[in-house]
Each structure stands twice: as C-alpha cells, then as structure tokens.
Design a protein around this motif. Structure first.
Motif, mmCIF file in Angstrom:
data_model
loop_
_atom_site.group_PDB
_atom_site.id
_atom_site.type_symbol
_atom_site.label_atom_id
_atom_site.label_comp_id
_atom_site.label_asym_id
_atom_site.label_seq_id
_atom_site.Cartn_x
_atom_site.Cartn_y
_atom_site.Cartn_z
ATOM 1 N N ILE A 139 0.855 -1.190 0.000
ATOM 2 C CA ILE A 139 0.000 0.000 0.000
ATOM 3 C C ILE A 139 0.892 1.242 0.000
ATOM 4 C CG2 ILE A 139 -1.733 1.298 1.297
ATOM 5 C CD1 ILE A 139 -2.757 -1.346 2.385
ATOM 6 N N GLU A 140 0.734 2.072 -1.014
ATOM 7 C CA GLU A 140 1.582 3.242 -1.179
ATOM 8 C C GLU A 140 1.015 4.455 -0.414
ATOM 9 O OE1 GLU A 140 2.011 3.952 -5.314
ATOM 10 O OE2 GLU A 140 3.617 2.476 -5.559
ATOM 11 N N SER A 141 1.900 5.432 -0.193
ATOM 12 C CA SER A 141 1.555 6.789 0.284
ATOM 13 C C SER A 141 1.055 6.833 1.717
ATOM 14 C CB SER A 141 0.515 7.439 -0.642
ATOM 15 O OG SER A 141 1.004 7.442 -1.978
ATOM 16 N N LEU A 142 0.095 6.016 2.058
ATOM 17 C CA LEU A 142 -0.527 6.107 3.373
ATOM 18 C C LEU A 142 0.420 5.614 4.458
ATOM 19 C CD1 LEU A 142 -4.037 4.708 2.389
ATOM 20 C CD2 LEU A 142 -3.278 7.094 2.448
ATOM 21 N N ASP A 143 0.394 6.311 5.613
ATOM 22 C CA ASP A 143 1.263 5.862 6.702
ATOM 23 C C ASP A 143 0.598 4.728 7.474
ATOM 24 O OD1 ASP A 143 -0.628 6.967 8.402
ATOM 25 O OD2 ASP A 143 0.514 8.802 8.731
ATOM 26 N N ILE A 144 1.379 4.077 8.340
ATOM 27 C CA ILE A 144 0.923 2.882 9.027
ATOM 28 C C ILE A 144 -0.233 3.188 9.978
ATOM 29 C CG2 ILE A 144 2.683 3.130 10.829
ATOM 30 C CD1 ILE A 144 2.814 0.068 10.955
ATOM 31 N N CYS A 145 -0.262 4.370 10.560
ATOM 32 C CA CYS A 145 -1.336 4.707 11.487
ATOM 33 C C CYS A 145 -2.676 4.780 10.777
ATOM 34 C CB CYS A 145 -1.031 6.033 12.182
ATOM 35 S SG CYS A 145 0.401 5.962 13.266
ATOM 36 N N PHE A 146 -2.699 5.401 9.595
ATOM 37 C CA PHE A 146 -3.958 5.493 8.861
ATOM 38 C C PHE A 146 -4.392 4.115 8.358
ATOM 39 C CE2 PHE A 146 -6.496 6.025 5.042
ATOM 40 C CZ PHE A 146 -7.468 6.902 5.470
ATOM 41 N N VAL A 147 -3.430 3.304 7.925
ATOM 42 C CA VAL A 147 -3.768 1.966 7.436
ATOM 43 C C VAL A 147 -4.412 1.143 8.543
ATOM 44 C CG1 VAL A 147 -2.814 -0.188 6.552
ATOM 45 C CG2 VAL A 147 -2.012 1.984 5.629
ATOM 46 N N LYS A 148 -3.827 1.197 9.744
ATOM 47 C CA LYS A 148 -4.400 0.433 10.851
ATOM 48 C C LYS A 148 -5.758 1.002 11.270
ATOM 49 C CE LYS A 148 -0.223 -1.551 12.870
ATOM 50 N NZ LYS A 148 0.593 -1.707 14.112
ATOM 51 N N TYR A 149 -5.918 2.311 11.187
ATOM 52 C CA TYR A 149 -7.210 2.919 11.511
ATOM 53 C C TYR A 149 -8.285 2.436 10.532
ATOM 54 C CZ TYR A 149 -10.917 6.396 11.444
ATOM 55 O OH TYR A 149 -12.148 7.014 11.426
ATOM 56 N N ALA A 150 -7.943 2.386 9.242
ATOM 57 C CA ALA A 150 -8.913 1.938 8.238
ATOM 58 C C ALA A 150 -9.289 0.477 8.466
ATOM 59 C CB ALA A 150 -8.338 2.134 6.840
ATOM 60 N N ARG A 161 6.240 -3.323 10.102
ATOM 61 C CA ARG A 161 5.864 -3.327 8.684
ATOM 62 C C ARG A 161 4.412 -2.878 8.513
ATOM 63 N NH1 ARG A 161 9.289 -7.230 6.216
ATOM 64 N NH2 ARG A 161 11.400 -6.654 6.836
ATOM 65 N N LYS A 162 4.180 -2.126 7.476
ATOM 66 C CA LYS A 162 2.833 -1.649 7.181
ATOM 67 C C LYS A 162 1.992 -2.824 6.664
ATOM 68 C CE LYS A 162 2.709 1.973 4.584
ATOM 69 N NZ LYS A 162 2.647 2.804 3.351
ATOM 70 N N PRO A 163 0.779 -3.010 7.166
ATOM 71 C CA PRO A 163 -0.074 -4.085 6.648
ATOM 72 C C PRO A 163 -0.314 -3.916 5.148
ATOM 73 C CG PRO A 163 -0.961 -3.228 8.704
ATOM 74 C CD PRO A 163 0.168 -2.308 8.302
ATOM 75 N N ALA A 164 -0.448 -5.077 4.454
ATOM 76 C CA ALA A 164 -0.643 -5.036 3.004
ATOM 77 C C ALA A 164 -1.333 -6.313 2.543
ATOM 78 C CB ALA A 164 0.702 -4.869 2.286
#
Length: 617
Positions: A183-194, A249-252
C-alpha cells in the motif's frame, strides 16, 4: 474451482485445514477442483533431502484431508519453497488431459528459486486452463522489479503441444501467490485505523496491484474480486496482531488470487460487460482470508470460482466395463474400449484403487493393458473389438470393500478412464494364502530380484518416473540374487509400488550360487564352524548347498571374495547364502538328523534321517 494461496513462513503444517479448503460447508459437494499454492515451504538442505526421498509434509497433509472427499492429486510441482498442487474429483480424471508443469527462477538474477513461479497447465473438458503460483520480490520500493519478474515468468514458461504454448495462450489463467504488492503513500497509522474501522475501500486505490492493473500492459485483462478482508501481511506469529517488532511493517494485501479469460477473436465486449452467451465465463463466489491460522506471518487466502464452458468433452478416451461385484477370483475380468485417435503405449496399465485413493499411483494392484495389433476401429466409433484383461487371484485384495478401476495412460501421464465404484468380497483365508505363498516360492521369481537386476523395470510405480537415489554402492551381479527386506520393511507401506504390497516367500535363500562358481579347495570343518559363528554375530550368513551335498568354500573362490560384509549394503537388507548357516546345524546333522525345513525351492522335499557327509541330505 477452489484456489488457495498461503505463505507458510517455513512453518510445520497445522493439524486441521478443513476450514481453509472450505470442506466444512455445503459448497464442498459442488467443488470439482482445488488448486493450492504455497510459498516459503521449509527448503533448508536437510529438509530438501528428506523431501526428495519422501513426500513433503504439506502435500501429505492435503492428500490425507482431501482423499475422503474423493479428491485425487492430479499434478504437483515444486521449486524450492514454492509448491503447487492441483486436485480433482476422481470421476473428472478422464477429462483432465495434456497435463504439464513448468517453473521459472527469478531470485538472484534467475539463479535461485526462492522467488519465481511454478505452473500446472491441463485440458479440462477440452478447454486449456493454467494455474500459476508466484512468489515475487518483497518490499514497497520493488514494484518495478515485481513487474519485470512477472513478465519474465510469462515469457520463459512454454509448454509442448499444438495449442496454448504460452501461459496467456490458455483459455483461462488463474494467477495467485505471495505477489508482495504493498500500500503506497498512506502511513501505518492510517492503514491500521482503516482496518480497525472496517473502511477498507479507502486503502484499495493505494494498493500497488490495483494501480498496476490499469497501467501495466502485462496485467491487461486480469481480474480480481473486491478486497473485503483485512490485509494478510504482516502478523506476529501465533497471533492476529499486526507486526509489533521494531520494523513495524505496514499491513498489506500481499497474498492475491486473480484470473484472466482469453478474449475470443471477435465478439468480445469491452468495458467489463458480461461475455455473450456461448463464451467461457467465470464468476467468483467467494474471496476471503482465514484469520484462524496463526502459524505464519501471512494469512491464507481462498477463492471459489464457478466456471462455465461453452462446450464439454463428455466421452472418455477409454471406457472400462466391469461387473458390479467380484465375489470370486474368476470374476476379476476387465473389458475396455479405446476411442479413435487415443495414443496408447505398451506401458499403459489398469490400476485397482480403493475408494478414497490419494493419487494415480496409489493403487492396490495393477495389470498391464494389452496392446494387440489386430484390433480394428471405425473412424467415428469406439474400437469394434473390445480388449480384455484379468487380475490374478494373488493380486486381488481380500475382504470386503469398494474399489475403482482406472486406465493409466503413460503417454499423457494421466488416467484416461475410470469405473464407478464396485464391490469386492473375497474371503480371507490364511490357509489359502500360506499355501499359495509356499507354492509360489518354488515356481515364481521374487519381484525384488527383477527390480534389482533388470536394466529396466515395467513397474508403473513412482520409481519408474524418478530414479531413486541410493546410498548403497553398486551390487555384484550374482546369479539369482534376491534381497530379503528386514522385518521392518515387511509391514504396511504407504508406497504405491506393487512390490511393497506382496508378501515374500519365507524360506527362499538370498543368494543361489551355481555349482560351476564354487571353489574345489577344502576347508576344515572346525574352521567352517568358526566362520559360521562369526558371521552369525554380524547378522550375515553364508551357506552353499548343491544337489550332491554340502560343498565347502575356499578362501580363493569367487564366492569367498564376495563376502556380503564387503558389499556395503544398507542395514535394512540382509544377504543369506545357504551353506555356512548350515554349519550351525552341523552337529545335529552329524548325529544323523536333519531339520524338517525346506531351505530353497531346489532343495529336496521331505525330511528324516540324513546320510553322512558327501551324500544328499
């Protein structure tokens, strides 16, 4: 068709995979085929050596779980830690033809197989379908490398035959695996929030694979269902929590399943419209992850598809006719007819399978298919004169059970015809089996001799397809050499090889030595007895018996030089040669008594008082 992908992270298989394969749902009865793609299966050197000798644990697990549901392993391919298995219901096997596999390494510039793709292609009811399991490069910044590797896999994998030589030439392609798109551009905090807020759609437009499908020409035409499940990477092993290590690591959605339908030459609609009637169509019924599996840092993903073909080949290449029940050995007659154009081979065979068998080589017994040259066939009909073979009484299983007959084509490496399940009800008779064994020992050569000494074996066991590695040096070619397996090897075997199913005669010697090869120099009786005692302690016995009586062996004779202890055999094998073992009985023999035991098929029957040395015992 069910498709599963799972990066197992070198973990051992779990105890239960029924939910992963959707075997505990009502959809199980409707599923005809299952394709399973694994990545990062443990491929360390010691593990790979073991898997080269035996089936790997993951394949064993899936075969054990699926065989009670009548799924048979159609084909499998492995490249280091990347494995692809394709299963189908047994009654579909005659309509799965032209099965081929291929693999492409892309790790370390194409020299290492930790990354790359493996594929199984086959004709399903006359339509060409390809399953492609890939493990592409990791990390967010490697998107271009993933595109180049996928293009390399598509270019390198080529198949034999008049149609569908390349992957994209097939009517239908399933592409799945650990594709490692992030997942590009978005930071890990927003990804986990979504993820926590279940607003996954806000992440879709930043998914690298979704972006690539509209910009990369190599992905044109590939389709994927909506990602309505949480990202499947990266989790703390043993939990459902995303990466809490220092790397964070950022979820993907790294684990994906896509498909592509080959567009027809004309009449193809664009803009995502439903294909017109008469054209192959695919509907995705399910696309989900399985959070209950925690042995890896990836979650497995499964998809179920309904595939509708415009036409279907519904006539098998070989039709087999058999009675509803075999209650007597003389009823074990198999009649079969082959379709016009069927390319048969002298290596074709008909296997007898127990209902619930695991793969085409998992037979109970088999007979070679006849290859008569005198039969005549009509141009558009089956063969006029059907062929017939019969199973011997020794090859038939005793007791009651349901069985299936299958015609295995060596040319296509697949089953070309099967029967409906039928009953075999033969009485278990220990007396009959023991008498059969004793009579067989005198008139029938043991199969292990044929396998050892013959330059080629006609056994359709998996050993015919692969040359087994052996740690034993080459054996001297003694006439009549028979290797008797140890008691451990005489037990129940899971090998589909017919040799492991047969019981060996008990009283046959291991080495028969012709009279002309024996030495003519004498050895003192005391020395002979000492030699027998020493060999007894090392689990090797040497004995020579000829028609004229007991023959002593000189140290200079070829037999003495071929000391079994010098052959370097595996511990599971034991060489026996008849005369020095009798040295242990010499004391009783000198007293005029000879044991009531038949030592070899050529030894004289009967027992009683033996004459003195130099005469026939």
């Amino acid at each position: 068709i069910t498709v599963v992908t799972w990066n197992v992270g070198t973990a051992m298989p779990p105890n239960d995979v029924t939910s992963l394969l959707h075997l505990n749902t009502s959809e199980t009865n409707d599923v005809d085929m299952i394709a399973i793609g694994l990545q990062e299966v443990n491929s360390k050197i010691n593990k790979r050596l073991k898997d080269a000798l035996f089936t790997d644990q993951w394949s064993e697990l899936f075969m054990d779980v699926l065989s009670p549901f009548h799924f048979i392993l159609v084909s499998t391919v492995r490249m280091q830690g990347v494995i692809l298995l394709v299963f189908a219901k047994y009654y579909h096997l005659p309509f799965l033809q032209d099965i081929q596999t291929d693999c492409t390494r892309t790790g370390l510039g194409g020299y290492w197989g930790n990354k790359g793709g493996v594929s199984v292609r086959l004709s399903i009811f006359g339509h060409m379908v390809c399953f492609l399991n890939c493990h592409l490069p990791a990390h967010l910044e490697k998107a271009e490398q993933r595109k180049e590797d996928f293009a390399t896999i598509l270019h390198m994998q080529q198949f034999e035959g008049p149609v569908a030589n390349g992957i994209l030439d097939h009517d239908l392609v399933f592409w799945f695996g650990d594709l490692n798109f992030r997942i590009e551009s978005l930071d890990i905090c927003f990804v986990k929030y979504a993820i926590d807020s279940n607003v996954l759609s806000q992440l879709w437009e930043k998914d690298q694979l979704n972006i690539a499908k509209s910009t990369w020409p190599v992905l044109r035409g590939f389709q994927e269902g909506p990602l309505n499940f949480p990202p499947t990477f990266k989790f703390d092993v043993g939990t459902n929590k995303y990466d809490s290590s220092a790397k964070k690591r950022k979820p993907a959605w790294t684990d994906r399943i896509l498909w592509k339908i080959k567009p027809p030459s004309k009449g193809w609609g664009t803009g995502g419209h439903r294909p017109s009637q008469g054209v192959l169509s695919v509907s995705q019924l399910c696309y989900c992850s399985h959070m209950e599996y925690t042995i890896s840092d990836h979650k497995p993903v499964a998809a179920i598809f309904a595939v509708q073909f415009a036409s279907k080949v519904d006539k098998p290449q070989v039709e087999i006719y058999v009675a509803d029940e075999w209650s007597r050995p003389e009823q074990a007659v198999v009649r079969y007819k082959m379709a016009v154009g069927f390319h048969r081979s002298s290596w074709d065979w008909i296997g007898l399978y127990r209902v619930g068998f695991r793969h085409p080589k998992d037979y109970v017994s088999y007979v070679w298919a006849r290859s008569d040259d005198g039969e005549r066939c009509l141009e558009k009909q089956l063969c006029v004169s059907g062929l017939q073979v019969m199973f011997s009484e020794e090859a038939l299983p005793k007791g009651n059970g349901e069985y299936i007959l299958g015609y295995y084509s060596n040319t296509s490496s697949s089953i070309a015809g099967v029967t409906e399940p039928f009953q075999i009800s033969l009485p278990r008779s220990e007396e009959g089996s023991s008498s059969t064994d004793s009579s067989g020992s005198s008139s029938e050569e043991d199969d292990s001799t044929l396998v050892l000494l013959a330059p080629k074996s006609r056994s359709p066991s998996p050993g015919k397809m692969k040359r087994h590695r052996s740690r034993s040096p080459s054996l001297a070619k003694f006439q009549g050499l028979i290797l008797r397996p140890s008691s451990r090897d005489r037990g129940t075997s899971r090998s589909p090889s017919p040799q492991s199913r047969r019981s060996l005669p008990r009283n046959i010697p291991t080495i028969h030595v012709p009279q002309e090869e024996l030495g003519h120099h004498g050895v003192k009786g005391k020395e002979l007895g000492q030699a027998a005692e020493s060999l007894e302690g090392s689990s090797f016995y040497q004995t020579v018996q000829e028609q004229g009586g007991l023959q002593r062996v000189s140290a200079d004779s070829p037999l003495a030089r071929a000391d079994p202890r010098n052959l370097g055999l595996l511990p599971a094998l034991r060489l026996e040669m008849i005369d020095q073992a009798l040295g242990r009985r010499r004391e009783s023999t000198d007293q005029g008594y000879y044991p009531c035991q038949k030592m070899s098929p050529t030894s004289p029957p009967g027992c009683g008082t033996a004459s003195k040395e130099g005469r026939n015992p």
